[in-house]
Design a protein around this motif. Structure first.
Motif, PDB file in Angstrom:
ATOM      1  N   TRP A  25       0.864  -1.173   0.000  1.00  0.00           N
ATOM      2  CA  TRP A  25       0.000   0.000   0.000  1.00  0.00           C
ATOM      3  C   TRP A  25       0.911   1.238   0.000  1.00  0.00           C
ATOM      4  O   TRP A  25       1.943   1.273   0.653  1.00  0.00           O
ATOM      5  N   GLY A  26       0.542   2.246  -0.744  1.00  0.00           N
ATOM      6  CA  GLY A  26       1.347   3.464  -0.793  1.00  0.00           C
ATOM      7  C   GLY A  26       2.622   3.277  -1.595  1.00  0.00           C
ATOM      8  O   GLY A  26       2.773   2.346  -2.380  1.00  0.00           O
ATOM      9  N   ASP A  27       3.561   4.192  -1.364  1.00  0.00           N
ATOM     10  CA  ASP A  27       4.834   4.179  -2.075  1.00  0.00           C
ATOM     11  C   ASP A  27       5.905   3.534  -1.210  1.00  0.00           C
ATOM     12  O   ASP A  27       5.876   3.634   0.013  1.00  0.00           O
ATOM     13  N   THR A  28       6.863   2.906  -1.862  1.00  0.00           N
ATOM     14  CA  THR A  28       7.898   2.194  -1.133  1.00  0.00           C
ATOM     15  C   THR A  28       9.265   2.779  -1.437  1.00  0.00           C
ATOM     16  O   THR A  28       9.435   3.559  -2.374  1.00  0.00           O
ATOM     17  N   TRP A  29      10.269   2.402  -0.657  1.00  0.00           N
ATOM     18  CA  TRP A  29      11.633   2.858  -0.896  1.00  0.00           C
ATOM     19  C   TRP A  29      12.060   2.435  -2.296  1.00  0.00           C
ATOM     20  O   TRP A  29      11.841   1.314  -2.721  1.00  0.00           O
ATOM     21  N   GLY A  30      12.671   3.389  -3.012  1.00  0.00           N
ATOM     22  CA  GLY A  30      13.147   3.079  -4.349  1.00  0.00           C
ATOM     23  C   GLY A  30      12.108   3.293  -5.425  1.00  0.00           C
ATOM     24  O   GLY A  30      12.391   3.109  -6.596  1.00  0.00           O
ATOM     25  N   SER A  31      10.891   3.695  -5.038  1.00  0.00           N
ATOM     26  CA  SER A  31       9.838   3.891  -6.035  1.00  0.00           C
ATOM     27  C   SER A  31       9.942   5.242  -6.732  1.00  0.00           C
ATOM     28  O   SER A  31       9.256   5.499  -7.699  1.00  0.00           O
ATOM     29  N   GLY A  32      10.788   6.120  -6.182  1.00  0.00           N
ATOM     30  CA  GLY A  32      10.945   7.437  -6.777  1.00  0.00           C
ATOM     31  C   GLY A  32      10.013   8.473  -6.195  1.00  0.00           C
ATOM     32  O   GLY A  32      10.095   9.644  -6.535  1.00  0.00           O
ATOM     33  N   SER A  33       9.091   8.067  -5.326  1.00  0.00           N
ATOM     34  CA  SER A  33       8.144   9.017  -4.743  1.00  0.00           C
ATOM     35  C   SER A  33       7.934   8.726  -3.265  1.00  0.00           C
ATOM     36  O   SER A  33       6.835   8.816  -2.765  1.00  0.00           O
ATOM     37  N   LEU A  34       9.013   8.346  -2.577  1.00  0.00           N
ATOM     38  CA  LEU A  34       8.906   7.973  -1.174  1.00  0.00           C
ATOM     39  C   LEU A  34       8.359   9.110  -0.321  1.00  0.00           C
ATOM     40  O   LEU A  34       7.558   8.893   0.578  1.00  0.00           O
ATOM     41  N   LEU A  35       8.791  10.351  -0.608  1.00  0.00           N
ATOM     42  CA  LEU A  35       8.332  11.475   0.216  1.00  0.00           C
ATOM     43  C   LEU A  35       6.823  11.619   0.168  1.00  0.00           C
ATOM     44  O   LEU A  35       6.202  12.050   1.134  1.00  0.00           O
ATOM     45  N   ASP A  36       6.212  11.234  -0.958  1.00  0.00           N
ATOM     46  CA  ASP A  36       4.758  11.298  -1.053  1.00  0.00           C
ATOM     47  C   ASP A  36       4.098  10.380  -0.034  1.00  0.00           C
ATOM     48  O   ASP A  36       3.034  10.674   0.494  1.00  0.00           O
ATOM     49  N   SER A  37       4.740   9.237   0.253  1.00  0.00           N
ATOM     50  CA  SER A  37       4.141   8.288   1.187  1.00  0.00           C
ATOM     51  C   SER A  37       4.168   8.808   2.610  1.00  0.00           C
ATOM     52  O   SER A  37       3.457   8.312   3.468  1.00  0.00           O
ATOM     53  N   TYR A  38       5.001   9.817   2.876  1.00  0.00           N
ATOM     54  CA  TYR A  38       5.069  10.378   4.219  1.00  0.00           C
ATOM     55  C   TYR A  38       4.286  11.686   4.352  1.00  0.00           C
ATOM     56  O   TYR A  38       4.309  12.317   5.388  1.00  0.00           O
ATOM     57  N   SER A  39       3.603  12.101   3.291  1.00  0.00           N
ATOM     58  CA  SER A  39       2.831  13.332   3.378  1.00  0.00           C
ATOM     59  C   SER A  39       1.538  13.113   4.141  1.00  0.00           C
ATOM     60  O   SER A  39       1.035  13.995   4.819  1.00  0.00           O
TER      61      SER A  39
END
Length: 312
Positions: free
Chosen positions: A112-126
């Motif tokens: 679920w969400g974005d994972t490390w190395g996906s290129g959009s990790l910061l989005d998963s922490y918003s």
């Protein structure tokens, strides 16, 4: 000496995870999902790669004799090992369950969400406890229940995945940063065992100054612990409603945490009690050596005992 030993252990753990069970979900499960209205959910997570999901029958004739186990990962992690040191997934745990005679049709995970190395990790922490994430996990659990035709499932969750899954199982309405939504009635009657590992159920002390840290510390649906970690006062509305909800997550509820967790900090204490504690839990286990990720990757035996024998 000790440093070399630690490095050796970390290397062995990483290698074990890399050589763990392969994903993604089986073609049989994927075909079933498409035929039953779940195609847009993309539970196979092809954008993450083959390790973005796991589970399902290889053939329609495969039998399911054990209660299926669903694994819910933490923020930035993935279903299976994708990138050390944080996105190690559930590879080690799933491999252990397979060695205990579970089949791939009895073990399930999705990213679920974005994972490390996906290129959009910061989005998963918003944002964390959003309607989007909660509905996604709710639909996945419902899909596994329908696909396996199991009367009950077991669920193991880690870190932020713990409060997320607790809300999903309790159901009800949510006011999130991405809008309002309803999750439906409680699912607890369909869950035999719920195990929460290192979950920030009462917030994180690093989030006490919510206005100065990323949005995942916000006071609406984030991990805000209140103005101070010493006193309970006005912590995250999401967490407060969750902890005050009388519905149980499952018939058997357990929690595990570590006194040396570098994420939960301060022996995992938030205003005088362990933040990983789950109200009404049936049992707990506390480690004095595992770090945050290690509480997931190095406790496969206790995870198995919790769901198979209701012991921790």
């Amino acid at each position: 000496m000790w440093l070399l030993l630690l490095v050796a252990i970390l290397i062995s753990v990483t290698e074990a995870q890399k050589s763990g069970p392969p994903g993604p979900i089986s073609s049989h499960f994927l075909d079933w999902l498409i035929a039953h209205g779940y195609e847009q959910d993309a539970f196979d997570r092809p954008d993450v790669g083959p390790n973005g999901s796991f589970g399902g029958k290889k053939r329609g004739s495969d039998k399911i004799t054990k209660e299926p186990v669903i694994f819910i990962h933490a923020n930035g992690d993935a279903a299976l090992h994708t990138q050390a040191p944080l996105a190690t997934g559930w590879s080690r745990s799933i491999q252990y369950f397979l060695e205990q005679n579970y089949t791939e049709a009895e073990l399930y995970a999705t990213t679920w969400g974005d994972t490390w190395g996906s290129g959009s990790l910061l989005d998963s922490y918003s944002t964390i406890h959003t309607c989007q994430n909660l509905i996604y996990l709710r639909r996945f659990i419902e899909a596994v229940l329908a696909y396996t035709k199991a009367a009950k499932v077991d669920i193991i969750a880690h870190s932020v995945g713990v409060p997320l899954t607790r809300r999903v199982l309790k159901g009800g309405s949510l006011i999130g940063t991405d809008g309002n939504c309803s999750l439906g009635p409680p699912l607890s009657a369909k869950v035999d065992t719920f195990l929460g590992i290192a979950g920030p159920n009462y917030g994180l002390c690093v989030c006490q100054l919510a206005q100065t840290v990323p949005a995942w510390c916000n006071a609406l649906d984030g991990l805000y612990p209140g103005y101070t970690c010493q006193d309970q006062e006005n912590y995250s509305a999401f967490l407060e409603k969750l902890n005050n909800d009388p519905h149980r997550e499952a018939e058997h509820v357990y929690s595990m945490w570590s006194d040396v967790d570098e994420v939960l900090l301060f022996r995992g204490m938030t205003w005088g009690k362990p933040t990983a504690r789950i109200p009404g839990m049936n049992g707990r286990w506390i480690s004095d050596r595992n770090n945050h990720v290690g509480m997931k990757d190095l406790t496969e035996l206790r995870q198995f005992e919790a769901v198979a024998h209701h012991s921790i």
